[in-house]
Design an enzyme around this catalytic site. Structure first.
Site, PDB file in Angstrom:
ATOM      1  N   ASN A  10      45.257  -5.750  -2.976  1.00 23.14           N
ATOM      2  CA  ASN A  10      45.110  -6.773  -1.928  1.00 23.14           C
ATOM      3  C   ASN A  10      44.411  -7.960  -2.585  1.00 23.14           C
ATOM      4  OD1 ASN A  10      44.498  -8.360   0.244  1.00 23.14           O
ATOM      5  ND2 ASN A  10      43.533  -6.735   1.451  1.00 23.14           N
ATOM      6  N   ARG A  67      49.602  -6.011  -0.674  1.00 24.33           N
ATOM      7  CA  ARG A  67      49.516  -6.601   0.662  1.00 24.33           C
ATOM      8  C   ARG A  67      49.849  -8.076   0.527  1.00 24.33           C
ATOM      9  NH1 ARG A  67      44.489  -8.950   3.776  1.00 24.33           N
ATOM     10  NH2 ARG A  67      45.488  -9.333   5.763  1.00 24.33           N
ATOM     11  N   HIS A 106      48.055  -8.589  10.852  1.00 22.32           N
ATOM     12  CA  HIS A 106      47.504  -7.226  10.933  1.00 22.32           C
ATOM     13  C   HIS A 106      48.601  -6.205  11.243  1.00 22.32           C
ATOM     14  CE1 HIS A 106      43.403  -9.043  12.363  1.00 22.32           C
ATOM     15  NE2 HIS A 106      43.332  -8.787  11.058  1.00 22.32           N
ATOM     16  N   GLY A 122      38.201  -6.431  13.626  1.00 23.90           N
ATOM     17  CA  GLY A 122      37.361  -6.479  12.425  1.00 23.90           C
ATOM     18  C   GLY A 122      36.722  -7.844  12.366  1.00 23.90           C
ATOM     19  N   ARG A 166      36.287 -17.206  13.767  1.00 19.82           N
ATOM     20  CA  ARG A 166      37.425 -17.978  14.305  1.00 19.82           C
ATOM     21  C   ARG A 166      37.347 -18.044  15.822  1.00 19.82           C
ATOM     22  NH1 ARG A 166      41.606 -14.435  11.365  1.00 19.82           N
ATOM     23  NH2 ARG A 166      41.100 -14.827   9.187  1.00 19.82           N
ATOM     24  N   GLU A 225      45.141   0.798   6.328  1.00 18.55           N
ATOM     25  CA  GLU A 225      46.138  -0.163   5.848  1.00 18.55           C
ATOM     26  C   GLU A 225      46.565   0.121   4.413  1.00 18.55           C
ATOM     27  OE1 GLU A 225      43.438  -3.252   7.450  1.00 18.55           O
ATOM     28  OE2 GLU A 225      45.260  -4.399   7.779  1.00 18.55           O
TER      29      GLU A 225
HETATM   30  P1  ADP Z   1      37.386  -6.827   7.871  1.00 20.44           P
HETATM   31  O1  ADP Z   1      38.235  -7.484   8.917  1.00 20.44           O
HETATM   32  O2  ADP Z   1      36.712  -7.810   6.968  1.00 20.44           O
HETATM   33  O3  ADP Z   1      38.060  -5.668   7.164  1.00 20.44           O
HETATM   34  P2  ADP Z   1      35.890  -4.770   9.257  1.00 20.44           P
HETATM   35  O4  ADP Z   1      37.109  -4.113   9.821  1.00 20.44           O
HETATM   36  O5  ADP Z   1      35.080  -4.022   8.260  1.00 20.44           O
HETATM   37  O6  ADP Z   1      36.164  -6.215   8.704  1.00 20.44           O
HETATM   38  O7  ADP Z   1      34.940  -5.123  10.513  1.00 20.44           O
HETATM   39  C1  ADP Z   1      33.770  -5.846  10.381  1.00 20.44           C
HETATM   40  C2  ADP Z   1      33.089  -5.917  11.736  1.00 20.44           C
HETATM   41  O8  ADP Z   1      32.818  -4.583  12.190  1.00 20.44           O
HETATM   42  C3  ADP Z   1      31.760  -6.657  11.699  1.00 20.44           C
HETATM   43  O9  ADP Z   1      31.642  -7.505  12.828  1.00 20.44           O
HETATM   44  C4  ADP Z   1      30.769  -5.518  11.789  1.00 20.44           C
HETATM   45  O10 ADP Z   1      29.548  -5.904  12.363  1.00 20.44           O
HETATM   46  C5  ADP Z   1      31.497  -4.566  12.699  1.00 20.44           C
HETATM   47  N1  ADP Z   1      30.898  -3.229  12.635  1.00 20.44           N
HETATM   48  C6  ADP Z   1      30.915  -2.354  11.611  1.00 20.44           C
HETATM   49  N2  ADP Z   1      30.166  -1.256  11.924  1.00 20.44           N
HETATM   50  C7  ADP Z   1      29.658  -1.478  13.182  1.00 20.44           C
HETATM   51  C8  ADP Z   1      28.813  -0.728  14.069  1.00 20.44           C
HETATM   52  N3  ADP Z   1      28.332   0.444  13.729  1.00 20.44           N
HETATM   53  N4  ADP Z   1      28.542  -1.275  15.266  1.00 20.44           N
HETATM   54  C9  ADP Z   1      29.017  -2.480  15.620  1.00 20.44           C
HETATM   55  N5  ADP Z   1      29.816  -3.234  14.833  1.00 20.44           N
HETATM   56  C10 ADP Z   1      30.129  -2.735  13.627  1.00 20.44           C
END
Ligand code: ADP
Length: 398
Positions: free
Chosen positions: A11, A91, A180, A210, A241, A383
């Site tokens: 990726n 990806r 996505h 995410g 965003r 993914e």
């Molecule tokens: P990306 O889109 O960069 O792959 P992720 O899927 O890892 O990101 O998601 C990141 C988000 O998930 C962040 O906002 C993070 O705070 C949230 N997150 C991860 N673990 C927790 C948790 N235990 N409680 C609340 N939010 C969480």
């Protein structure tokens, strides 16, 4: 027992590059991840490569090097410990209308990805860089492109067209594409399997939450509507965003603040969403903690996030003939029980009734709603694994 040779998944982003290696013991065993890693801050003096496998975590400085050197270092490490990969999956963010599924990469595919670069100027060029670098490193190894947009190519014109002058679509490709897609395809498929739904008569909505967030309606295995559009800026509130705003906002801001289009675009992409509303963070975990200790702006950011998501799920449901399940995935969807509960609270009209105990600790069956409720599930996305599966499927026959 047949041994499966490893599949490398790449990726490649503008300044970072994620990679994973998947293998399985037999034709009937699912691939498992042998190794994963990240090359980041590429092109800067702090460029660094980190990876993790069964022997633990390792780190190597890349000192100012870019994508090619990072891939060469990754290749050297793989060759020493795992041999040459059987195939490589990439990806690729934007496949436009040219790619409705994953494809084996040849010169025409490279030209096709290049042709979509104007739609994803930050994403497609680094993906191409990665593809070309690996073609030089492994000229004999087949490579596959897996597109974020491909799953959404089944949307009907009524769902993908904007109500703007027709030439913008026919001449410039202005339409909704959605992103996505690999994640939505995976979790919707898992929901169908877990709930033993009829493959030819089901309706699922998947919410990938995410840093970027999108939701998709899936009818009988095919995407029928989604929240992201021409770019990943449309739709839900995200980390930085804005999601949907009135398109009139651009002219208003240009007039009142004398901002350029670039400034406005930057603000809507990087200074908005949860970060913009809270003035605190783009990170949901931080906001939940802050809201719990009385930070009103954090609370408000969460409220806007949940309300917008529920409103979009309500809209997506209108493209289905039945609603069997809502799936939560992504870092927020998989981990933030309070967000899931708040969103389901808005959705009682669609028959959702959250089981708070199950929601706090989703069990093996992933279900977080009461037995007489429409099902809501928590399914971790995979993914990279999906990219490995597509890559193996398309290259095994070569
Ligand atoms: P990306 O889109 O960069 O792959 P992720 O899927 O890892 O990101 O998601 C990141 C988000 O998930 C962040 O906002 C993070 O705070 C949230 N997150 C991860 N673990 C927790 C948790 N235990 N409680 C609340 N939010 C969480």
């Amino acid at each position: 027992m047949t041994l499966k040779t490893p599949i490398l998944v790449i990726n490649s982003g503008s300044s970072s590059l994620k990679f994973s290696l998947f293998s399985g013991a037999s034709e009937t065993t699912n691939d498992t991840e042998l190794l994963s890693g990240l090359a980041e801050r590429l092109g800067t003096p702090e460029a660094v490569l980190t990876w993790q496998d069964a022997s633990g975590k390792q780190r190597q400085s890349l000192e100012g090097e870019g994508h090619e050197a990072a891939l060469a270092a990754i290749g050297k490490r793989l060759n020493a410990d795992y041999g040459t990969p059987a195939a490589i999956g990439h990806r690729v963010v934007h496949g436009g209308e040219a790619f409705s599924q994953s494809v084996v990469i040849d010169d025409a595919v490279i030209d096709g990805i290049d042709a979509c670069a104007s739609l994803a100027p930050l994403h497609n060029p680094p993906a191409l860089l990665g593809i070309k670098a690996l073609q030089s490193l492994y000229p004999e190894v087949p490579q596959v492109a897996v597109f974020d947009t491909a799953f959404h190519q089944t949307l009907a014109p009524a769902a993908f067209l904007y109500a703007v002058p027709k030439d913008w679509y026919t001449e410039l490709g202005v339409r909704r594409y959605g992103f996505h897609g690999t994640s939505h395809r995976y979790v919707a498929g898992q929901a169908v399997a877990q709930l033993q739904l009829d493959p030819n008569d089901h309706g699922v909505i998947s919410a990938h939450l995410g840093n970027g967030c999108s939701a998709t309606a899936v009818r009988n295995g095919r995407a029928v509507d989604t929240t992201m559009g021409l770019t990943p800026l449309e739709g839900l509130v995200m980390g930085t965003r804005s999601g949907d705003v009135d398109p009139g906002l651009h002219a208003y801001l240009a007039d009142r603040l004398e901002l350029s289009l670039d400034d406005i675009n930057e603000a809507l992409n990087r200074q908005s969403g949860l970060l913009g509303l809270s003035g605190l963070s783009n990170d949901m975990r931080t906001l939940i903690e802050a809201a719990d200790t009385g930070n009103n702006d954090a609370r408000l950011a969460i409220d806007v996030f949940c309300f917008r998501l529920a409103r979009k799920i309500g809209g997506l449901a209108m493209s289905l003939s039945r609603l069997d399940a809502l799936v939560f995935t992504g870092g927020i969807g998989e981990n933030a029980a309070v967000i899931r509960s708040q969103v389901l609270g808005h959705l009682s009209l669609l028959g959702f009734d959250c089981d708070e105990a199950a929601n706090l600790k989703p069990g093996e069956h992933a279900r977080i709603t009461r037995p007489d409720s429409t099902a809501a599930l928590v399914i971790p996305t995979r993914e990279e694994w999906m990219i490995a599966q597509d890559t193996r499927r398309l290259t095994e026959v070569l």
